[in-house]
Each structure stands twice: as C-alpha cells, then as structure tokens.
Scaffold this motif. Structure first.
Motif, PDB file in Angstrom:
ATOM      1  N   PHE A  11       0.822  -1.209   0.000  1.00  0.00           N
ATOM      2  CA  PHE A  11       0.000   0.000   0.000  1.00  0.00           C
ATOM      3  C   PHE A  11       0.862   1.268   0.000  1.00  0.00           C
ATOM      4  N   ARG A  12       2.007   1.220   0.632  1.00  0.00           N
ATOM      5  CA  ARG A  12       2.909   2.372   0.584  1.00  0.00           C
ATOM      6  C   ARG A  12       3.380   2.642  -0.836  1.00  0.00           C
ATOM      7  N   ASP A  13       3.579   1.580  -1.620  1.00  0.00           N
ATOM      8  CA  ASP A  13       3.988   1.744  -3.012  1.00  0.00           C
ATOM      9  C   ASP A  13       2.832   2.185  -3.906  1.00  0.00           C
ATOM     10  N   TYR A  45      -8.309   1.563  -7.124  1.00  0.00           N
ATOM     11  CA  TYR A  45      -7.372   0.859  -8.009  1.00  0.00           C
ATOM     12  C   TYR A  45      -6.373   0.052  -7.182  1.00  0.00           C
ATOM     13  N   ALA A  46      -5.951   0.591  -6.056  1.00  0.00           N
ATOM     14  CA  ALA A  46      -5.027  -0.126  -5.183  1.00  0.00           C
ATOM     15  C   ALA A  46      -5.682  -1.397  -4.637  1.00  0.00           C
ATOM     16  N   ILE A  47      -6.966  -1.338  -4.326  1.00  0.00           N
ATOM     17  CA  ILE A  47      -7.680  -2.525  -3.843  1.00  0.00           C
ATOM     18  C   ILE A  47      -7.711  -3.599  -4.928  1.00  0.00           C
ATOM     19  N   GLU A  48      -7.942  -3.184  -6.164  1.00  0.00           N
ATOM     20  CA  GLU A  48      -7.934  -4.151  -7.272  1.00  0.00           C
ATOM     21  C   GLU A  48      -6.564  -4.804  -7.413  1.00  0.00           C
ATOM     22  N   ASP A  55      -4.168 -12.503  -4.079  1.00  0.00           N
ATOM     23  CA  ASP A  55      -5.202 -13.503  -4.381  1.00  0.00           C
ATOM     24  C   ASP A  55      -6.313 -13.517  -3.329  1.00  0.00           C
ATOM     25  N   VAL A  56      -6.878 -12.345  -3.110  1.00  0.00           N
ATOM     26  CA  VAL A  56      -7.972 -12.189  -2.146  1.00  0.00           C
ATOM     27  C   VAL A  56      -9.212 -11.716  -2.898  1.00  0.00           C
ATOM     28  N   ASP A  57     -10.332 -12.384  -2.682  1.00  0.00           N
ATOM     29  CA  ASP A  57     -11.592 -11.971  -3.297  1.00  0.00           C
ATOM     30  C   ASP A  57     -12.127 -10.767  -2.520  1.00  0.00           C
ATOM     31  N   VAL A  58     -12.109  -9.600  -3.157  1.00  0.00           N
ATOM     32  CA  VAL A  58     -12.551  -8.370  -2.489  1.00  0.00           C
ATOM     33  C   VAL A  58     -13.982  -7.998  -2.856  1.00  0.00           C
ATOM     34  N   THR A  94      -8.468  -0.216   7.444  1.00  0.00           N
ATOM     35  CA  THR A  94      -7.040  -0.068   7.689  1.00  0.00           C
ATOM     36  C   THR A  94      -6.214  -1.087   6.898  1.00  0.00           C
ATOM     37  N   VAL A  95      -4.939  -0.821   6.804  1.00  0.00           N
ATOM     38  CA  VAL A  95      -4.016  -1.757   6.170  1.00  0.00           C
ATOM     39  C   VAL A  95      -4.013  -3.073   6.933  1.00  0.00           C
TER      40      VAL A  95
END
Length: 110
Positions: A11-13, A45-48, A55-58, A94-95
């Motif tokens: 997430f920092r990146d 976009y970061a969540i995607e 490999d997490v179904d969001v 949160t992260v």
C-alpha cells in the motif's frame, strides 16, 4: 505466508503520500484509516491490485460501511443530512484489515 509488512509495503507503493500543511509527509501505518489517507479513485485501483497480488476476493467488501457519505443521494446530501453526522457511522478501513484478509485468503470483515 503473507506478512503484515508485505501488505503495508504494497500500500505504501500503491498510494500517494499526503502532505501536511507544513509539507511534511504523512506516513502510512498499519492502523491508518485509509479513507482519510488515500486520494479519490487511487484507493479503489489499489484494492484491485491488492486482490490480484495477494489472491484475495474483495467482491464482498461493502464500501457503504467505510464511505457512508458517498452512498447518499444528492438530494439527501443537500437537504437533510449533515456530513459530520453521517461520518460518525463510518467504520475504519485499515491496512491491518487487508493484511489479515491476505493471510486468510479472503475478506474477513463486514
């Protein structure tokens, strides 16, 4: 196994670093509320990218809990609701939540 540090580094990146009014960078930590940290569409976009990388179904993330103001119609925003009152119902995102979900391989919250 995925570590909290890997997800935090991810997430920092992915996210731009906000600045204070004195031009100091605001660091992203595990318990930082991402709604207040991330800018606009960048977070979505970061969540995607997170879903793909870890490999997490969001698809089960219900953003209404985390962005309640955004789910009101324009009429509701204009007429009867105060943003501060609606924002009191907002859950933290949160992260750490993303890290725990990455370890489990699925979204654990909501």
């Amino acid at each position: 196994m995925v570590t909290e540090q890997e997800v935090l580094d991810f997430f920092r990146d992915e996210l731009s670093v906000p600045l204070t009014w004195t031009m100091k960078m605001v660091p992203l930590e595990l318990d930082t509320m991402l709604q207040d940290y991330a800018v606009g569409d960048e977070f979505f976009y970061a969540i995607e990218d997170y879903a793909e990388k870890f490999d997490v179904d969001v698809s089960s993330i219900d953003m209404r809990y985390y962005y309640p103001w955004e789910n009101l119609s324009r009429w509701e925003r204009w007429t009867k609701y105060q943003k501060a009152d609606v924002e009191k119902t907002r859950k933290p995102l949160t992260v750490r939540m993303f890290a725990e979900s990455a370890k489990a391989g699925r979204w654990l919250y909501d």
